[in-house]
Design an enzyme around this catalytic site. Sequence first.
Site, PDB file in Angstrom:
ATOM      1  N   ASN A 193       0.808  -1.112  -0.198  1.00 53.44           N
ATOM      2  CA  ASN A 193       0.074  -0.024   0.055  1.00 53.44           C
ATOM      3  C   ASN A 193       0.981   1.241  -0.054  1.00 53.44           C
ATOM      4  O   ASN A 193       1.619   1.670   1.054  1.00 53.44           O
ATOM      5  CB  ASN A 193      -0.683   0.169   1.405  1.00 53.44           C
ATOM      6  CG  ASN A 193      -1.828   1.251   1.406  1.00 53.44           C
ATOM      7  OD1 ASN A 193      -1.772   1.990   0.366  1.00 53.44           O
ATOM      8  ND2 ASN A 193      -2.614   1.441   2.413  1.00 53.44           N
ATOM      9  N   LYS A 241       0.150   4.187  -0.386  1.00 55.69           N
ATOM     10  CA  LYS A 241      -0.673   5.547   0.331  1.00 55.69           C
ATOM     11  C   LYS A 241      -0.272   6.745  -0.631  1.00 55.69           C
ATOM     12  O   LYS A 241      -0.338   6.401  -1.834  1.00 55.69           O
ATOM     13  CB  LYS A 241       0.019   5.667   1.656  1.00 55.69           C
ATOM     14  CG  LYS A 241      -0.288   4.350   2.455  1.00 55.69           C
ATOM     15  CD  LYS A 241      -0.252   4.389   4.129  1.00 55.69           C
ATOM     16  CE  LYS A 241      -0.356   3.029   4.869  1.00 55.69           C
ATOM     17  NZ  LYS A 241      -0.096   3.196   6.139  1.00 55.69           N
ATOM     18  N   HIS A 247      -9.612   0.930   4.694  1.00 54.15           N
ATOM     19  CA  HIS A 247      -8.312   1.039   5.343  1.00 54.15           C
ATOM     20  C   HIS A 247      -8.312   2.011   6.612  1.00 54.15           C
ATOM     21  O   HIS A 247      -9.304   2.986   6.369  1.00 54.15           O
ATOM     22  CB  HIS A 247      -7.226   1.685   4.514  1.00 54.15           C
ATOM     23  CG  HIS A 247      -5.903   1.767   5.031  1.00 54.15           C
ATOM     24  ND1 HIS A 247      -5.351   2.605   5.836  1.00 54.15           N
ATOM     25  CD2 HIS A 247      -4.928   1.060   4.940  1.00 54.15           C
ATOM     26  CE1 HIS A 247      -4.298   2.334   6.376  1.00 54.15           C
ATOM     27  NE2 HIS A 247      -3.857   1.340   5.651  1.00 54.15           N
ATOM     28  N   GLU A 307      -6.936   4.416   7.669  1.00 53.89           N
ATOM     29  CA  GLU A 307      -6.756   5.909   7.524  1.00 53.89           C
ATOM     30  C   GLU A 307      -8.118   6.436   6.720  1.00 53.89           C
ATOM     31  O   GLU A 307      -8.424   7.561   6.786  1.00 53.89           O
ATOM     32  CB  GLU A 307      -5.494   6.361   6.350  1.00 53.89           C
ATOM     33  CG  GLU A 307      -4.210   6.018   7.399  1.00 53.89           C
ATOM     34  CD  GLU A 307      -3.071   5.518   6.699  1.00 53.89           C
ATOM     35  OE1 GLU A 307      -3.056   5.338   5.504  1.00 53.89           O
ATOM     36  OE2 GLU A 307      -2.257   4.699   7.323  1.00 53.89           O
ATOM     37  N   GLU A 310      -5.534  -5.050  10.303  1.00 56.31           N
ATOM     38  CA  GLU A 310      -4.383  -4.133  10.479  1.00 56.31           C
ATOM     39  C   GLU A 310      -4.618  -3.234  11.662  1.00 56.31           C
ATOM     40  O   GLU A 310      -5.707  -2.344  11.848  1.00 56.31           O
ATOM     41  CB  GLU A 310      -4.464  -2.916   9.524  1.00 56.31           C
ATOM     42  CG  GLU A 310      -4.023  -3.668   8.225  1.00 56.31           C
ATOM     43  CD  GLU A 310      -3.461  -2.349   7.222  1.00 56.31           C
ATOM     44  OE1 GLU A 310      -2.493  -2.974   6.719  1.00 56.31           O
ATOM     45  OE2 GLU A 310      -4.088  -1.384   7.109  1.00 56.31           O
ATOM     46  N   GLY A 360       2.258   2.451  10.706  1.00 52.54           N
ATOM     47  CA  GLY A 360       3.209   3.547  10.703  1.00 52.54           C
ATOM     48  C   GLY A 360       3.534   3.759  12.003  1.00 52.54           C
ATOM     49  O   GLY A 360       4.176   4.998  12.007  1.00 52.54           O
ATOM     50  N   SER A 399       3.277  -2.024  10.504  1.00 49.63           N
ATOM     51  CA  SER A 399       4.538  -1.950  10.650  1.00 49.63           C
ATOM     52  C   SER A 399       5.468  -3.534  10.092  1.00 49.63           C
ATOM     53  O   SER A 399       6.430  -3.728  10.756  1.00 49.63           O
ATOM     54  CB  SER A 399       5.013  -1.565  12.203  1.00 49.63           C
ATOM     55  OG  SER A 399       4.623  -0.420  12.281  1.00 49.63           O
TER      56      SER A 399
HETATM   57  P1  13P Z   1       2.754   0.614   7.663  1.00 51.06           P
HETATM   58  O1  13P Z   1       3.568  -0.674   6.924  1.00 51.06           O
HETATM   59  O2  13P Z   1       3.530   1.831   7.142  1.00 51.06           O
HETATM   60  O3  13P Z   1       2.741   0.455   9.164  1.00 51.06           O
HETATM   61  O4  13P Z   1       1.553   0.702   7.120  1.00 51.06           O
HETATM   62  C1  13P Z   1       0.547  -0.256   7.049  1.00 51.06           C
HETATM   63  C2  13P Z   1      -0.728  -0.185   6.306  1.00 51.06           C
HETATM   64  O5  13P Z   1      -1.287   0.810   6.575  1.00 51.06           O
HETATM   65  C3  13P Z   1      -0.903  -0.888   4.988  1.00 51.06           C
HETATM   66  O6  13P Z   1      -2.055  -0.748   4.694  1.00 51.06           O
END
Ligand code: 13P
Length: 260
Positions: free
Chosen positions: A6, A8, A96, A98, A168, A174, A213
């Site tokens: 992803n 982002k 997701h 976010e 997740e 993150g 992560s």
């Molecule tokens: P990170 O791997 O940066 O923690 O993000 C995970 C994520 O949100 C994948 O969709």
Amino acid sequence: MILAANWKMNKTAAEAASFVQGYAGGLSEWVVPTVLLVPFTTIPAVAEACSHTGIPKQRLAYGAQNFYYEAAGAFTGEVSADQLLEFGCRHVICGHSERRHVFGESDDLIGKKVRRAVDKDLVPIFCIGETLPERESGQLESVLTRQIEEGLSGVSATNLSKVVMAYEPVWAIGTGVVATPEQAEEAHAFVRKLLVSSFGASASRVPILYGGSVNAENAYTLMIRPGIDGALVGGASLKVESLLALHAACVKAAKEKGEA
Ligand code: 13P
């Protein structure tokens, strides 16, 4: 086993195309499929770059991070399933954290997207996960249950086979704080139990990815666990070498689990 990246809100179209070239050139085997979830503006460039790699679409796929469930119309700023399909997208992320927490998407809206995706033969990568306060106050199971019940309401058992789940935990996204393999395995087992009790035995084949992560150092210890069927990776998917190392970790785990 699936490795999903992803990106982002990262990469221009030119950067995305050169990433695909470098990644495809570095892959020594494709037994674990890679799915690149990329920004809308990079999709044509990613499509073009993937088509030149010679890697079958099932092994190097791409898709979007979001879409809107209506077919077309006055929905300023949104993108439809057909607009994604036109460029060969096979997957789309739904729900997701976010989208839930930064953009306020509700379980109801996410459910509409999941239903629309499966109806259009786009594979929804349906994300669920609890916040830290929810976990610490003992609400892990109730939160996952609500997200799954609402997000998958109206999805038939047949259509569930098109869904990829992703657990997740919000506190791991993150942050550099990865769930322990035990925590991840336990949550995945709960999700599996819930899916099987709602949809029947065929739900045992729905892949459940772990995200939060994940990096090349910790991927193997997570992926080797029973019930963890792949990774959804943010930050560590942005560099070619890092995604290649993640892929190698997934291949190793898949082989040892007898899946490849
Ligand atoms: P990170 O791997 O940066 O923690 O993000 C995970 C994520 O949100 C994948 O969709």
